[in-house]
Scaffold this motif. Structure first.
Motif, PDB file in Angstrom:
ATOM      1  N   GLN A  19       0.808  -1.218   0.000  1.00 27.90           N
ATOM      2  CA  GLN A  19       0.000   0.000   0.000  1.00 27.90           C
ATOM      3  C   GLN A  19       0.844   1.272   0.000  1.00 27.90           C
ATOM      4  O   GLN A  19       0.296   2.362  -0.125  1.00 27.90           O
ATOM      5  CB  GLN A  19      -0.935  -0.008   1.214  1.00 27.90           C
ATOM      6  N   HIS A 121       0.777  -9.263   3.725  1.00 32.75           N
ATOM      7  CA  HIS A 121      -0.370  -8.359   3.850  1.00 32.75           C
ATOM      8  C   HIS A 121      -1.178  -8.426   2.549  1.00 32.75           C
ATOM      9  O   HIS A 121      -1.096  -7.530   1.706  1.00 32.75           O
ATOM     10  CB  HIS A 121       0.122  -6.929   4.135  1.00 32.75           C
ATOM     11  N   GLU A 166      -4.487  -9.849   9.091  1.00 30.81           N
ATOM     12  CA  GLU A 166      -5.884 -10.151   8.751  1.00 30.81           C
ATOM     13  C   GLU A 166      -5.997 -11.322   7.784  1.00 30.81           C
ATOM     14  O   GLU A 166      -6.530 -11.179   6.667  1.00 30.81           O
ATOM     15  CB  GLU A 166      -6.580  -8.922   8.152  1.00 30.81           C
ATOM     16  N   ARG A 335     -17.403   7.288   5.972  1.00 30.35           N
ATOM     17  CA  ARG A 335     -16.911   5.995   5.487  1.00 30.35           C
ATOM     18  C   ARG A 335     -18.013   4.947   5.504  1.00 30.35           C
ATOM     19  O   ARG A 335     -17.952   3.943   4.811  1.00 30.35           O
ATOM     20  CB  ARG A 335     -15.708   5.550   6.357  1.00 30.35           C
ATOM     21  N   GLU A 364      -4.235  -2.101  14.536  1.00 30.21           N
ATOM     22  CA  GLU A 364      -4.890  -1.167  13.606  1.00 30.21           C
ATOM     23  C   GLU A 364      -6.193  -0.717  14.243  1.00 30.21           C
ATOM     24  O   GLU A 364      -6.918  -1.528  14.836  1.00 30.21           O
ATOM     25  CB  GLU A 364      -5.267  -1.811  12.256  1.00 30.21           C
ATOM     26  N   SER A 420      -5.404   1.740  -1.007  1.00 33.32           N
ATOM     27  CA  SER A 420      -6.053   0.651  -0.298  1.00 33.32           C
ATOM     28  C   SER A 420      -6.883  -0.228  -1.229  1.00 33.32           C
ATOM     29  O   SER A 420      -8.028   0.083  -1.516  1.00 33.32           O
ATOM     30  CB  SER A 420      -6.948   1.224   0.805  1.00 33.32           C
ATOM     31  N   TRP A 421      -6.274  -1.320  -1.696  1.00 31.98           N
ATOM     32  CA  TRP A 421      -6.997  -2.379  -2.385  1.00 31.98           C
ATOM     33  C   TRP A 421      -8.007  -1.798  -3.369  1.00 31.98           C
ATOM     34  O   TRP A 421      -7.679  -0.847  -4.072  1.00 31.98           O
ATOM     35  CB  TRP A 421      -7.623  -3.333  -1.348  1.00 31.98           C
ATOM     36  N   ASN A 423     -10.442   0.038  -2.875  1.00 33.77           N
ATOM     37  CA  ASN A 423     -10.868   1.403  -2.532  1.00 33.77           C
ATOM     38  C   ASN A 423      -9.853   2.464  -2.935  1.00 33.77           C
ATOM     39  O   ASN A 423     -10.161   3.660  -2.854  1.00 33.77           O
ATOM     40  CB  ASN A 423     -11.143   1.521  -1.030  1.00 33.77           C
ATOM     41  N   TYR A 429      -6.972   7.774   5.671  1.00 36.14           N
ATOM     42  CA  TYR A 429      -6.844   7.361   7.077  1.00 36.14           C
ATOM     43  C   TYR A 429      -5.676   8.012   7.809  1.00 36.14           C
ATOM     44  O   TYR A 429      -5.524   7.826   9.010  1.00 36.14           O
ATOM     45  CB  TYR A 429      -6.588   5.854   7.148  1.00 36.14           C
TER      46      TYR A 429
END
Ligand code: BGP
Length: 460
Positions: A19, A121, A166, A335, A364, A420-421, A423, A429
């Motif tokens: 990221q 990740h 995650e 959000r 996080e 972010s992926w 998004n 953030y």
């Protein structure tokens, strides 16, 4: 009231290689599933922005570490990119990547910031996904070899390691709900990936312990407390199953070295259990962590199913429960996620009471905001909402500490606005804002606030 934190409390933030680094197809790095999927379906990525457009940490690492220092971080989490370090997934190591990660680790240490290094990740090298990713046991071998390489190269200086961030997300995204590549929807395959991921985790834990480097190794889990709509047994049962599927499927092997019996019974009843091999049980038992990272964003509100399941539909967790919107819940208006600060305390309490009070930290927690530029005044984002968000979560964390939880720190997601992926840059953030065009970094109001909190080891 003054909230003060134990001496040595970890104040920091978290990020990841895919990221932030950029240079996603250069300097020896080969494609991950993200580079590949972006090539196939750019329309699936917000505004068509793909994994090459990041905060370019690969070039700006020194400047960024100076900013971390300016924010008074004593710890910082990022990850190593497998596809950069070992471009073919297995075999030869990319020496340019070694030099890059050495520089980053050494500079963090020089600035008095302890590096927390995560190995994976969401960024499966494409070459290994083409062999089936974690569905294929050979990829477990490849992951173990990659982990050993990292320990060998950086273990003399890195004392805090994590195997996965995650790990349930690639399972849900890639094999159940179609928001990660390879876009499969198949519960049994998802369960196999989840199971093999935990075997890979345990292999890395074992390999690390054999070295006796003196550091610690853990895993980072996104825990979503499941709150039943009512105390009605059907709602309670539904919330229990959601908890088994989304929390305990990773939490129990990580902390107890085995799966919950009722989860195994449930999956077995529906013929969804992954295939086990001799030795797996012992391996899982060896994977109990030294340190648990907890990512907490929002709770899960659960009620019993409001309609009959069609038995011909594909087996899904949602066969057993429905989500509901709690009236009066507090929402992040920027959000769309619920904000429930007490969730952090509930997680810590549960770990203390039910799991033997493991060493843990918040790895996080954060607030994504769309179109955050609208809050800029005189060149700085005035993100009072983020200050309130972090402060209110810290108050609950503090209560957990006062009752005996062994929570060692707090890392905000994230240090600097990042890619972010799917998004991309939709939700910002960071404590530091990023101008994507000029790559200019500017500390937000929340970053200045956090700097003070870290300096005083507390707040009023
Ligand atoms: C977490 C991930 C992070 C980051 C964050 C925010 O689940 O570990 O990598 O993406 O979520 O997500 P989003 O940008 O989708 O709001």
């Amino acid at each position: 009231m003054h909230y003060s934190f134990p001496e040595g409390f970890w104040w920091g933030s978290a990020s990841s290689a895919p990221q932030t680094e950029g240079e996603s197809l250069s300097h020896g790095k080969t494609p991950t599933i993200w580079d590949h999927w972006f090539r196939l379906q750019p329309e699936r990525f917000h505004h068509g922005v793909g994994p090459a457009q990041t905060s370019t940490f690969y070039e700006h690492w020194k400047e960024d570490i100076a900013l971390l220092k300016a924010l008074n971080h004593n710890t910082f989490r990022t990850s190593v990119s497998w596809a950069r370090l070992i471009p073919d997934g297995t075999g030869a190591v990319n020496q340019e990547a070694v030099a890059f990660y050495n520089q980053v680790i050494d500079e963090l240490l020089r600035q008095g910031i302890t590096p927390f290094i995560n190995l994976f990740h969401f960024d499966m090298p494409l070459s290994l996904q083409e062999q089936g990713g974690f569905e294929n046991r050979k990829v477990i071998d490849a992951y173990e070899a990659y982990a050993r390489t990292c320990f060998e190269l950086f273990g003399d200086r890195v004392t805090h390691w994590f195997t996965f961030n995650e790990p349930i997300v690639p399972v849900e995204g890639g094999y159940l709900y179609d928001f990660h590549y390879p876009n499969v929807v198949d519960f049994r395959r998802a369960a196999t990936v989840a199971y093999h991921t935990m075997l890979a985790h345990a292999r890395a834990v074992k390999a690390y312990r054999e070295r006796n480097d003196g550091g610690e190794i853990g895993i980072i889990l996104n825990l979503t407390p499941s709150y039943p709509r009512s105390q009605n047994p059907a709602d309670v049962k539904a919330a229990h199953i959601a908890d088994l599927m989304f929390n305990r499927s990773f939490l129990d092997p990580a902390l107890r070295g085995s799966y919950p019996e009722d989860l195994v019974a449930l999956l077995s009843q529906y013929d969804q259990l992954p295939a086990c091999q001799p030795g797996d049980k012992e391996l899982l038992a060896a994977g109990v962590v030294d340190l648990l990272g907890i990512n907490y964003y929002q709770p899960r509100r659960i009620q019993c199913r409001d309609s009959q399941v069609n038995p011909d539909s594909p087996f899904m967790p949602e066969w057993f429960f429905s989500a509901y919107e709690m009236p009066g819940r507090k929402m992040n208006p920027y959000r769309g996620w619920e904000i429930y600060e007490k969730g952090i305390y509930d997680i810590l309490t549960r770990l203390r009471v039910e799991y033997g009070n493991p060493r843990c930290y918040i790895s996080e927690n954060g607030m994504g905001v769309e179109n955050e530029q609208r809050f800029e005044q005189d060149g700085q984002i005035q993100d009072d909402y983020r200050i309130a968000f972090v402060r209110d979560h810290l108050k609950w964390l503090h209560k957990g500490l006062s009752e005996g939880s062994r929570c060692l720190g707090y890392h905000m997601w994230t240090f600097i606005d990042n890619w972010s992926w799917c998004n991309a840059y939709k939700n910002r953030y960071g404590f530091v804002s990023l101008d994507l065009e000029s790559q200019k970094r500017t500390i937000k109001k929340s970053g200045e606030w956090y700097r003070q909190v870290a300096a005083k080891n507390g707040f009023d």
